[in-house]
Design a protein around this motif. Structure first.
Motif, mmCIF file in Angstrom:
data_model
loop_
_atom_site.group_PDB
_atom_site.id
_atom_site.type_symbol
_atom_site.label_atom_id
_atom_site.label_comp_id
_atom_site.label_asym_id
_atom_site.label_seq_id
_atom_site.Cartn_x
_atom_site.Cartn_y
_atom_site.Cartn_z
ATOM 1 N N PHE A 1 1.116 -0.980 0.160
ATOM 2 C CA PHE A 1 -0.021 0.254 0.295
ATOM 3 C C PHE A 1 1.019 1.327 -0.028
ATOM 4 N N ALA A 2 2.220 1.393 0.661
ATOM 5 C CA ALA A 2 2.981 2.399 0.572
ATOM 6 C C ALA A 2 4.662 1.959 0.669
ATOM 7 N N THR A 3 4.982 2.447 0.727
ATOM 8 C CA THR A 3 6.483 2.228 0.675
ATOM 9 C C THR A 3 7.039 3.277 1.083
ATOM 10 N N ALA A 4 8.687 3.459 2.060
ATOM 11 C CA ALA A 4 9.332 4.184 2.862
ATOM 12 C C ALA A 4 11.253 4.020 1.954
ATOM 13 N N LYS A 5 11.785 5.122 1.448
ATOM 14 C CA LYS A 5 12.704 4.630 1.097
ATOM 15 C C LYS A 5 13.938 4.948 2.177
ATOM 16 N N LEU A 6 14.775 4.188 2.696
ATOM 17 C CA LEU A 6 16.323 3.842 3.380
ATOM 18 C C LEU A 6 17.278 4.917 2.591
ATOM 19 N N PRO A 7 17.799 5.473 3.080
ATOM 20 C CA PRO A 7 19.347 6.385 2.298
ATOM 21 C C PRO A 7 19.987 4.541 1.350
ATOM 22 N N GLY A 8 20.036 3.850 1.932
ATOM 23 C CA GLY A 8 20.281 2.548 2.014
ATOM 24 C C GLY A 8 20.535 1.219 2.193
ATOM 25 N N ALA A 9 21.054 0.078 1.803
ATOM 26 C CA ALA A 9 20.549 -1.082 2.460
ATOM 27 C C ALA A 9 21.725 -1.165 3.522
ATOM 28 N N THR A 10 21.308 -1.956 4.730
ATOM 29 C CA THR A 10 22.138 -1.964 6.109
ATOM 30 C C THR A 10 22.559 -3.275 6.564
ATOM 31 N N ARG A 11 23.464 -3.979 7.212
ATOM 32 C CA ARG A 11 24.321 -4.958 7.518
ATOM 33 C C ARG A 11 23.039 -5.502 8.323
ATOM 34 N N THR A 12 21.695 -4.651 9.199
ATOM 35 C CA THR A 12 20.520 -4.801 9.527
ATOM 36 C C THR A 12 20.210 -3.704 9.565
ATOM 37 N N ASN A 13 18.447 -3.967 10.319
ATOM 38 C CA ASN A 13 17.683 -2.976 10.510
ATOM 39 C C ASN A 13 16.005 -3.576 10.947
ATOM 40 N N GLN A 14 15.699 -2.843 11.839
ATOM 41 C CA GLN A 14 14.480 -3.527 12.215
ATOM 42 C C GLN A 14 12.715 -1.952 11.895
ATOM 43 N N VAL A 15 11.829 -2.499 11.598
ATOM 44 C CA VAL A 15 11.412 -1.840 11.523
ATOM 45 C C VAL A 15 9.383 -1.698 12.720
ATOM 46 N N ALA A 16 9.013 -0.620 13.041
ATOM 47 C CA ALA A 16 7.902 -0.669 13.507
ATOM 48 C C ALA A 16 6.923 0.475 12.568
ATOM 49 N N LEU A 17 5.258 0.389 13.746
ATOM 50 C CA LEU A 17 4.256 1.307 13.119
ATOM 51 C C LEU A 17 4.271 1.840 14.538
ATOM 52 N N VAL A 18 4.355 3.138 14.502
ATOM 53 C CA VAL A 18 4.071 3.968 15.401
ATOM 54 C C VAL A 18 3.120 4.759 15.788
ATOM 55 N N SER A 19 2.383 4.687 16.659
ATOM 56 C CA SER A 19 1.164 5.474 17.237
ATOM 57 C C SER A 19 1.420 6.957 17.709
ATOM 58 N N ASN A 20 0.947 8.645 17.080
ATOM 59 C CA ASN A 20 1.269 9.653 17.915
ATOM 60 C C ASN A 20 0.045 10.209 17.949
ATOM 61 N N LYS A 21 0.042 10.551 19.026
ATOM 62 C CA LYS A 21 -1.121 12.258 18.466
ATOM 63 C C LYS A 21 -1.951 11.400 17.387
ATOM 64 N N ASN A 22 -2.905 10.479 17.393
ATOM 65 C CA ASN A 22 -3.976 10.318 16.484
ATOM 66 C C ASN A 22 -3.182 10.166 15.170
ATOM 67 N N GLN A 23 -1.968 9.889 14.512
ATOM 68 C CA GLN A 23 -1.424 9.969 13.695
ATOM 69 C C GLN A 23 0.138 8.990 13.044
ATOM 70 N N GLN A 24 -0.694 8.120 12.558
ATOM 71 C CA GLN A 24 0.235 6.749 12.329
ATOM 72 C C GLN A 24 1.922 7.206 11.270
ATOM 73 N N TYR A 25 2.841 6.326 12.188
ATOM 74 C CA TYR A 25 4.326 6.631 11.581
ATOM 75 C C TYR A 25 4.730 4.964 11.086
ATOM 76 N N VAL A 26 5.448 5.527 10.390
ATOM 77 C CA VAL A 26 6.637 4.175 9.480
ATOM 78 C C VAL A 26 8.402 4.553 10.540
ATOM 79 N N MET A 27 8.807 3.664 12.114
ATOM 80 C CA MET A 27 9.913 3.629 11.863
ATOM 81 C C MET A 27 10.703 3.248 11.809
ATOM 82 N N ALA A 28 12.066 2.935 11.080
ATOM 83 C CA ALA A 28 12.952 2.218 11.120
ATOM 84 C C ALA A 28 14.408 2.395 11.550
ATOM 85 N N ALA A 29 15.008 1.989 12.410
ATOM 86 C CA ALA A 29 15.978 2.106 13.164
ATOM 87 C C ALA A 29 17.263 0.520 12.340
ATOM 88 N N THR A 30 18.277 1.160 12.457
ATOM 89 C CA THR A 30 19.336 0.669 11.631
ATOM 90 C C THR A 30 20.473 0.070 11.857
#
Length: 406
Positions: free
Chosen positions: A310-339
């Motif tokens: 349905f949607a995509t988010a582009k990271l600056p580049g591929a990493t050794r590993t990463n984790q993704v989460a869908l975070v709700s904050n103040k009635n707004q949904q966010y996609v968060m990726a930690a690398t």
């Protein structure tokens, strides 16, 4: 997620993961650990993190850091001896107990009832409140990736793990009643990733091939959704995560693209299995293919009937590993990726989908100059260095009350 420390990793990050409700990012590094609140990442320009060095305890190179929600209770696995589970209370700076195993610990999962420890050929289940071993699931199919998940809803503790080394079979085990619940085949290939939603009513799965992501009902194992991740033939899926309302599912991989899928049925889709079936003239084509073509060609039919992201988010580049989460904050949904290269990226999830806009980017990890480490143990609360037993009545200072070391 864990990865061995390498000399060419400037942040010396060994582990990055989100906690059970995606409110905390845990970072394990060469000298200790750091915690970041996802709300701070979205709202602040400068991050404040909770963190400590564990060198004084001999816990160098933290390979796994798992925190129980936002409490002061955490689990540490150190490279010094990856066979030992350390249960640590970081406000009082005390190791509550240690448990030694005969093989390296690959994955640990926690909820408010159980701690689940996954080795390559067995799974141990502990009662959180007194750290007594409740059960040992012996001789599980060889699980070198440590693929396992545990539901987080209070009073519900279902474990999911691979049921076979040959196919993508999922086995469900009730860690409260200590009994097997169900086994179902999710993929033809072996499993690479499993993730429950927060209610424990659905589970997302991906195989080592990584092209198709499926969602099944729990505990029945009925297929609800099927998604085509992308055009690449094979990728390594690093993480899966449901939104807190279970309306979206996100996946990250060894590519730079994070995919978000919308969990909704098409109109007229009344059957649980209908998500991967076609309708109208397309159904006629599929039936014709099924009747006359070999099974290998049926994979083309499957490709044509699965939903894309349905949607995509582009990271600056591929990493050794990463984790993704869908975070709700103040009635707004966010996609968060930690690398693993020491960054966290936040994207606003647009209701219309498409390519998502990057709204926040922060450096994280032990060498982050802009991160002010809080001197207090739990988000501004005073820390009592003489406290040796966590307070059962304080949700931010959750058990165990007593323990036996093993």
């Amino acid at each position: 997620m864990s990865a061995s420390n390498t000399d060419d990793t400037p942040e010396t990050i060994n582990y990055i993961g989100f906690n059970q409700d995606s409110k905390i990012i845990s970072v394990g590094h060469k000298e200790g650990y750091m915690f970041y609140k996802t709300a701070d990442i979205l709202e602040n320009s400068t991050l404040t993190c909770e963190g400590q060095s564990l060198n004084h305890l001999g816990l160098n190179n933290c390979l796994i850091i798992e925190r129980l929600f936002s409490s002061a209770l955490m689990v540490v696995i150190s490279q010094k001896d990856p066979r030992v589970l350390h249960v640590y209370h970081f406000t009082s700076k005390n190791i509550i107990c240690d448990h030694r195993f005969n093989k390296s610990i690959l994955t640990v999962r926690l909820n408010r009832d159980r701690i689940v420890v996954c080795l390559e050929d067995c799974i141990y289940i502990y009662n959180l409140k007194d750290m007594k071993m409740m059960h040992n699931i012996m001789d599980t199919p060889m699980n070198k990736l440590g693929v396992v998940d545990l539901t987080s809803k209070p009073g519900n503790a279902l474990i999911a793990y691979p049921g076979s080394t040959d196919t993508g079979s999922v086995h469900l085990f009730d860690a409260i009643n200590l009994s097997s619940v169900n086994t179902f085949v999710a993929h033809e290939g072996t499993l690479a990733c499993l993730k429950f939603n927060q209610e424990g009513s659905m589970i997302a799965t991906a195989s080592t091939k990584g092209t198709v992501i499926r969602v099944y009902s729990v505990p029945t194992g009925t297929r609800m959704f099927e998604f085509r991740r992308g055009v690449s033939r094979c990728v390594t899926i690093y993480s899966l995560c449901f939104s807190c309302d279970s309306k979206y599912l996100a996946s990250s991989s060894n590519t730079e693209t994070v995919h978000v899928f919308k969990l909704e049925k098409s109109e007229g889709d009344d059957k649980p299995e209908a998500a991967n079936e076609s309708v109208g003239w397309f159904d006629t084509i599929n039936k014709t293919i099924s009747a006359y073509m070999p099974s290998q060609v049926l994979q083309v039919s499957e490709f044509m009937t699965t939903e894309r992201s349905f949607a995509t988010a582009k990271l600056p580049g591929a990493t050794r590993t990463n984790q993704v989460a869908l975070v709700s904050n103040k009635n707004q949904q966010y996609v968060m990726a930690a690398t693993s290269d020491g960054f966290v990226y936040a994207y606003r999830l647009d209701p219309e989908g498409g390519e998502l806009d990057l709204i926040k980017q922060h450096r994280i990890g032990p060498k982050t100059e802009s991160c002010r480490i809080s001197p207090l143990g739990t988000g501004g609360k005073s820390s009592d260095s003489n406290q040796t037993v966590p307070n059962m009545d304080d949700p931010d200072d959750f058990p165990p009350m007593s323990h036996t070391s093993g």
